[in-house]
Design a protein around this motif. Structure first.
Motif, PDB file in Angstrom:
ATOM      1  N   LEU A  33      15.555  30.305  25.360  1.00 22.26           N
ATOM      2  CA  LEU A  33      14.904  29.962  24.199  1.00 22.26           C
ATOM      3  C   LEU A  33      13.299  29.500  24.707  1.00 22.26           C
ATOM      4  CD1 LEU A  33      15.070  28.778  21.420  1.00 22.26           C
ATOM      5  CD2 LEU A  33      15.737  26.564  22.487  1.00 22.26           C
ATOM      6  N   THR A  69      20.828  29.528  28.222  1.00 21.49           N
ATOM      7  CA  THR A  69      20.334  29.570  26.823  1.00 21.49           C
ATOM      8  C   THR A  69      18.973  28.770  26.522  1.00 21.49           C
ATOM      9  OG1 THR A  69      22.537  29.655  26.217  1.00 21.49           O
ATOM     10  CG2 THR A  69      20.935  29.323  24.606  1.00 21.49           C
ATOM     11  N   LEU A 112      28.836  35.335  24.978  1.00 19.72           N
ATOM     12  CA  LEU A 112      27.565  34.697  24.676  1.00 19.72           C
ATOM     13  C   LEU A 112      26.712  34.871  25.940  1.00 19.72           C
ATOM     14  CD1 LEU A 112      28.512  31.396  23.043  1.00 19.72           C
ATOM     15  CD2 LEU A 112      27.479  33.322  22.202  1.00 19.72           C
ATOM     16  N   LEU A 125      25.895  28.082  31.216  1.00 25.38           N
ATOM     17  CA  LEU A 125      25.367  29.049  30.120  1.00 25.38           C
ATOM     18  C   LEU A 125      24.483  28.203  29.078  1.00 25.38           C
ATOM     19  CD1 LEU A 125      25.638  31.368  28.491  1.00 25.38           C
ATOM     20  CD2 LEU A 125      27.731  30.463  27.309  1.00 25.38           C
ATOM     21  N   VAL A 172      22.848  36.495  26.280  1.00 23.39           N
ATOM     22  CA  VAL A 172      21.715  35.791  27.022  1.00 23.39           C
ATOM     23  C   VAL A 172      21.342  36.360  28.162  1.00 23.39           C
ATOM     24  CG1 VAL A 172      21.366  33.455  28.015  1.00 23.39           C
ATOM     25  CG2 VAL A 172      22.668  33.620  25.997  1.00 23.39           C
TER      26      VAL A 172
END
Length: 146
Positions: free
Chosen positions: A138, A134, A74, A130, A78
């Motif tokens: 976004l 994120t 992830l 993280l 990202v």
């Protein structure tokens, strides 16, 4: 700072993963020989089948290598998306480096002393980094889309 600066942590974490890969096999293969496991005739099976067969301290490296194939994927997505969107913020880079540093610390703890509460604290802190990355992604993606 250039947008590509966020790629530095990505490269370092990939390199660290390869260090753990090598550490895993440098310790596991001799342990398998000592345990009488013959790879030539071995069919099927998975690394986790060695739990309870090999010394748990040997398996700690394998467990950590597997962990580096989980949540860090992830992080890669990202970080690469942030780089592609041109995020050149020093705070983004700081959180990316913090994530990588905490994951390396997590690896070292798990592969050596494996104290669960220390591992958990490092995992929780890296997860926080993280999550913040994120949220940053976004926000940037939403701004870019409209």
């Amino acid at each position: 700072m250039e947008a590509a600066t966020v790629l530095g942590p990505v490269v370092v974490l990939v390199a660290w993963t390869m260090v753990m890969f090598l550490w895993l096999y440098v310790t596991r293969l001799p342990a398998m020989r000592r345990a009488g496991i013959d790879l030539k005739g071995l069919v099927g099976g998975r690394g986790q089948n060695l739990d309870g067969v090999l010394d748990e301290k040997i398996q700690w490296k394998a467990h950590n290598y597997n962990h580096l194939m989980e949540q860090p994927t992830l992080f890669y997505a990202v970080a690469l998306a942030l780089a592609l969107l041109g995020d050149n913020d020093s705070t983004t880079a700081a959180f990316a480096w913090a994530y990588v540093g905490l994951r390396i610390a997590h690896s070292l703890v798990q592969a050596t002393i494996n104290i669960v509460m220390i591992r958990f604290a490092l995992f929780a802190l890296s997860s926080g980094c993280l999550i913040l990355l994120t949220i940053r992604l976004l926000a940037i993606a939403l701004r870019a889309s409209g």
